[in-house]
Design an enzyme around this catalytic site. Structure first.
Site, PDB file in Angstrom:
ATOM      1  N   GLY A  11      19.223  -0.365   2.070  1.00 23.68           N
ATOM      2  CA  GLY A  11      18.643  -0.869   0.823  1.00 23.68           C
ATOM      3  C   GLY A  11      18.425   0.231  -0.208  1.00 23.68           C
ATOM      4  N   ARG A  15      11.668  -0.153  -5.724  1.00 23.09           N
ATOM      5  CA  ARG A  15      10.242  -0.008  -6.048  1.00 23.09           C
ATOM      6  C   ARG A  15       9.739   1.406  -5.780  1.00 23.09           C
ATOM      7  NH1 ARG A  15       8.714  -5.191  -2.427  1.00 23.09           N
ATOM      8  NH2 ARG A  15      10.746  -4.671  -1.581  1.00 23.09           N
ATOM      9  N   GLY A  84      21.337  -8.031   0.967  1.00 21.90           N
ATOM     10  CA  GLY A  84      20.218  -8.605   1.712  1.00 21.90           C
ATOM     11  C   GLY A  84      20.275  -8.226   3.192  1.00 21.90           C
ATOM     12  N   THR A  85      19.149  -8.462   3.866  1.00 29.27           N
ATOM     13  CA  THR A  85      19.021  -8.006   5.257  1.00 29.27           C
ATOM     14  C   THR A  85      19.965  -8.764   6.202  1.00 29.27           C
ATOM     15  OG1 THR A  85      17.096  -9.453   5.405  1.00 29.27           O
ATOM     16  CG2 THR A  85      16.661  -7.123   5.086  1.00 29.27           C
ATOM     17  N   ASN A 393       7.644  49.171  -0.243  1.00 31.99           N
ATOM     18  CA  ASN A 393       8.946  48.935   0.396  1.00 31.99           C
ATOM     19  C   ASN A 393      10.053  48.695  -0.619  1.00 31.99           C
ATOM     20  OD1 ASN A 393       7.698  46.558  -0.412  1.00 31.99           O
ATOM     21  ND2 ASN A 393       8.728  45.324   1.135  1.00 31.99           N
ATOM     22  N   SER A 412      -7.738  55.175   4.922  1.00 29.94           N
ATOM     23  CA  SER A 412      -7.833  54.167   3.866  1.00 29.94           C
ATOM     24  C   SER A 412      -7.113  54.613   2.597  1.00 29.94           C
ATOM     25  CB  SER A 412      -9.301  53.928   3.512  1.00 29.94           C
ATOM     26  OG  SER A 412      -9.942  53.375   4.621  1.00 29.94           O
TER      27      SER A 412
HETATM   28  C1  UD1 Z   1      11.604  -7.859   4.512  1.00 29.44           C
HETATM   29  C2  UD1 Z   1      11.657  -9.282   5.070  1.00 29.44           C
HETATM   30  C3  UD1 Z   1      10.274  -9.920   4.936  1.00 29.44           C
HETATM   31  C4  UD1 Z   1       9.262  -9.080   5.684  1.00 29.44           C
HETATM   32  C5  UD1 Z   1       9.287  -7.628   5.188  1.00 29.44           C
HETATM   33  C6  UD1 Z   1       8.435  -6.741   6.092  1.00 29.44           C
HETATM   34  C7  UD1 Z   1      13.906 -10.108   4.637  1.00 29.44           C
HETATM   35  C8  UD1 Z   1      14.753 -11.015   3.805  1.00 29.44           C
HETATM   36  N1  UD1 Z   1      12.623 -10.065   4.319  1.00 29.44           N
HETATM   37  O1  UD1 Z   1      11.273  -7.940   3.126  1.00 29.44           O
HETATM   38  O2  UD1 Z   1      10.289 -11.233   5.492  1.00 29.44           O
HETATM   39  O3  UD1 Z   1       7.967  -9.604   5.517  1.00 29.44           O
HETATM   40  O4  UD1 Z   1      10.641  -7.096   5.245  1.00 29.44           O
HETATM   41  O5  UD1 Z   1       8.365  -5.439   5.622  1.00 29.44           O
HETATM   42  O6  UD1 Z   1      14.409  -9.503   5.568  1.00 29.44           O
HETATM   43  N2  UD1 Z   1      18.038  -3.427   3.654  1.00 29.44           N
HETATM   44  C9  UD1 Z   1      19.362  -3.244   3.906  1.00 29.44           C
HETATM   45  N3  UD1 Z   1      20.268  -3.954   3.172  1.00 29.44           N
HETATM   46  C10 UD1 Z   1      19.900  -4.845   2.215  1.00 29.44           C
HETATM   47  C11 UD1 Z   1      18.503  -5.019   1.956  1.00 29.44           C
HETATM   48  C12 UD1 Z   1      17.599  -4.303   2.706  1.00 29.44           C
HETATM   49  O7  UD1 Z   1      19.751  -2.448   4.765  1.00 29.44           O
HETATM   50  O8  UD1 Z   1      20.774  -5.452   1.611  1.00 29.44           O
HETATM   51  C13 UD1 Z   1      17.058  -2.645   4.445  1.00 29.44           C
HETATM   52  C14 UD1 Z   1      16.170  -1.773   3.574  1.00 29.44           C
HETATM   53  O9  UD1 Z   1      16.714  -0.462   3.472  1.00 29.44           O
HETATM   54  C15 UD1 Z   1      14.868  -1.784   4.326  1.00 29.44           C
HETATM   55  C16 UD1 Z   1      14.871  -3.085   5.093  1.00 29.44           C
HETATM   56  O10 UD1 Z   1      16.202  -3.534   5.098  1.00 29.44           O
HETATM   57  O11 UD1 Z   1      14.769  -0.718   5.243  1.00 29.44           O
HETATM   58  C17 UD1 Z   1      13.957  -4.139   4.461  1.00 29.44           C
HETATM   59  O12 UD1 Z   1      14.416  -4.403   3.171  1.00 29.44           O
HETATM   60  P1  UD1 Z   1      13.422  -4.715   1.963  1.00 29.44           P
HETATM   61  O13 UD1 Z   1      14.253  -4.993   0.759  1.00 29.44           O
HETATM   62  O14 UD1 Z   1      12.374  -3.690   1.850  1.00 29.44           O
HETATM   63  O15 UD1 Z   1      12.792  -6.091   2.479  1.00 29.44           O
HETATM   64  P2  UD1 Z   1      11.388  -6.711   2.082  1.00 29.44           P
HETATM   65  O16 UD1 Z   1      11.477  -7.307   0.724  1.00 29.44           O
HETATM   66  O17 UD1 Z   1      10.319  -5.734   2.313  1.00 29.44           O
HETATM   67 CA    CA Z   2      10.317  -3.562   2.746  1.00 26.65          CA
END
Ligand code: UD1
Ligand code: CA
Length: 466
Positions: A11, A15, A84-85, A393, A412
């Site tokens: 990600g 923020r 997205g995750t 030095n 001294s």
């Molecule tokens: C995510 C969860 C949310 C949970 C929260 C807890 C999802 C959709 N939401 O939200 O339910 O309450 O974590 O902290 O999973 N990342 C990727 N690729 C992407 C997006 C993110 O590898 O496309 C990685 C980020 O680097 C990070 C992690 O996934 O380490 C979480 O991503 P982030 O965007 O912070 O998710 P949250 O909005 O916090």
């Molecule tokens: Ca997060």
């Protein structure tokens, strides 16, 4: 039960407002993403897949430095780090497909407080209750920013709703998703296939697999943990909050091993630092980098140790700053001492008030107790360096070495102009400027003769007030 690990680290972390990828920002001297990896290692995973994307080179080179990375870590690239995750986890399909009968532990890379113990408990629940998935959750008075756990009338988990996509009523749910999950691989593979982008954000959410699994009749349940284990680091305020919690954990570990920490809320001790039993750490001490401290030492108020090895029974009195150095057994240092650049203090040295030691070796039982600069010097045993001694030095162009033997007495306010050799048992009279080598057992004196002018105190001159 053999597990696979997946850590999401692709990600952008908008923020966080940083040029550097969020997950490699440090907490107690370790990159954020190290912590979920450490928790996973305690399960002895077959492999850990890191999903990388945003500034992937930096993340990859950081992760390659982790313990066991050679054997355990595989990288997968997420081409669209805003996918997205769910899109992120899909990148690990080649690994998942190799192990359909195993279990996978998926961790957010930005959540450093998860403990290995907790993952083990979750895994136990999955096995004992024959579940297909376990979500780690907690109850938050203010659930803002987290996905909400939606349950049916019977209390079964139905889905996770992201805040952006949640209805007014769903936003009031206080049970939140921590971003840690355990799934059986086969059902997860089925659910990943069916994920669709959110109509609200356009991202593919991993959290949507819960709804899909539920609809297919798979069993998903939660494992509740204390809130702080699930803290996600999305901005710098949360970074500070997470570091504070990790520090409490670090100090508790030291206390359990027999270290006294006075006013622990004021000290800073990095994650990897080892401290021996019966050592006392006073308020406002800072221990960082590759530092280790032996047994029965004192680390005085406000002292800083950086990349420094301290052996047993060493006393570091208040406000001393020691970096990149080695301090042998029984030395006494400070208050207000500065020791740096590969200095090596041998057993039972005493380096006192306002003494700076740079790139020098100080022999056994040698003392420099007040107001000195010792630079680029090799000093023998049982030597005394008087107050105000300076090793010059540097001639403005080059640095030069000085060697001082055993049992030397430097009076001294002496100035030793390098390069210089002072032999064993030589004696430098106070106030000398030493610009020649001094052979063993010799006395070296350089002094302008002192004149005594009887009755000539200028303050007592008759015309003084006229
Ligand atoms: C995510 C969860 C949310 C949970 C929260 C807890 C999802 C959709 N939401 O939200 O339910 O309450 O974590 O902290 O999973 N990342 C990727 N690729 C992407 C997006 C993110 O590898 O496309 C990685 C980020 O680097 C990070 C992690 O996934 O380490 C979480 O991503 P982030 O965007 O912070 O998710 P949250 O909005 O916090
Ligand atoms: Ca997060």
């Amino acid at each position: 039960m053999q597990v696979l690990g997946v850590i999401l680290a692709a990600g952008k972390g908008s923020r966080f407002k940083s040029e550097k990828p969020k997950v490699i920002h440090t907490l107690l001297g370790k990159p954020m993403v190290y912590f979920p990896y450490e928790a996973l290692l305690s399960l002895d995973p077959i492999k850990v897949a890191f999903i990388v994307g945003h500034k992937k080179e930096e993340v990859i080179s950081t992760v390659k430095g982790f313990p066991q990375a050679d054997q355990k870590v595989v990288f997968f690239e997420q081409v669209n780090p805003k996918g997205g995750t769910g899109d992120a986890v899909r990148q690990a399909l080649p690994l998942l497909k190799e192990h359909p009968d195993k279990v996978v532990v998926i961790l957010n890379g930005d959540s450093p407080l998860i403990k290995g113990e907790t993952l083990k408990e979750g895994l136990k629940k999955l096995i004992e209750h024959s579940l297909d998935g376990v979500i780690f959750t907690t109850i938050l008075e203010d659930p803002t920013g987290y996905g909400r756990i939606v349950r049916d009338e019977k209390g079964h988990v139905v889905e996770i709703v992201e805040e952006k996509d949640a209805s007014e009523a769903q936003r009031k749910i206080k049970e939140v998703n921590g971003g840690f999950y355990i799934f059986r691989v086969q059902p997860l593979l089925e659910a990943l296939k069916e994920l669709k982008p959110s109509p609200v954000s356009g991202e593919v959410y991993l959290t949507d697999v819960v709804k899909i699994l539920h609809s297919k009749g798979y069993k998903v349940d939660t494992y509740q943990t204390p809130y702080w284990e699930l803290l996600g680091v999305n901005d710098r305020r949360q970074l500070a909050e997470a570091e504070k919690l990790l520090l409490e954990r670090k100090i508790e570990n030291l206390q359990r091993e027999g270290v006294t920490v006075r006013l622990p809320e004021t000290v800073y001790i990095e994650w990897d630092i080892q401290v021996g039993r019966d050592t006392e750490i006073e308020p406002h001490a800072v221990l960082k980098g590759k530092t280790s401290v032996g047994e029965n030492c004192l680390i005085g108020v406000g002292s800083i140790l950086e990349n420094t090895t301290v052996e047993n029974n060493v006393e570091i009195l208040p406000y001393s700053y020691i970096s990149d150095s080695q301090i042998e057994e029984g030395c006494v240092i400070g208050p207000f001492a500065r020791i740096r650049n590969q200095s090596h203090l041998k057993e039972e040295c005493e380096i006192g008030n306002f003494v700076e030691v740079k790139k020098s070796t100080i022999g056994r039982k040698t003392k420099a107790k007040h107001l000195s600069y010792i630079g680029d010097a090799q000093i023998g045993d049982n030597t005394n360096i008087g107050a105000g001694t300076v090793f010059a030095n540097y001639d403005g162009v080059n640095k030069y070495q000085t060697s001082v033997g055993n049992n030397v007495f430097i009076g001294s306010n002496s100035l030793i102009i390098a390069p210089r050799q002072l032999g064993d048992w030589s004696f430098i009279a106070g106030g000398s400027v030493v610009n020649k080598d001094v052979p063993p057992k010799a006395l070296a004196v350089s002094r302008a003769p002192l004149r005594i002018l009887e009755g000539k105190n200028p303050l007592l001159r008759k015309d003084k007030n006229s």
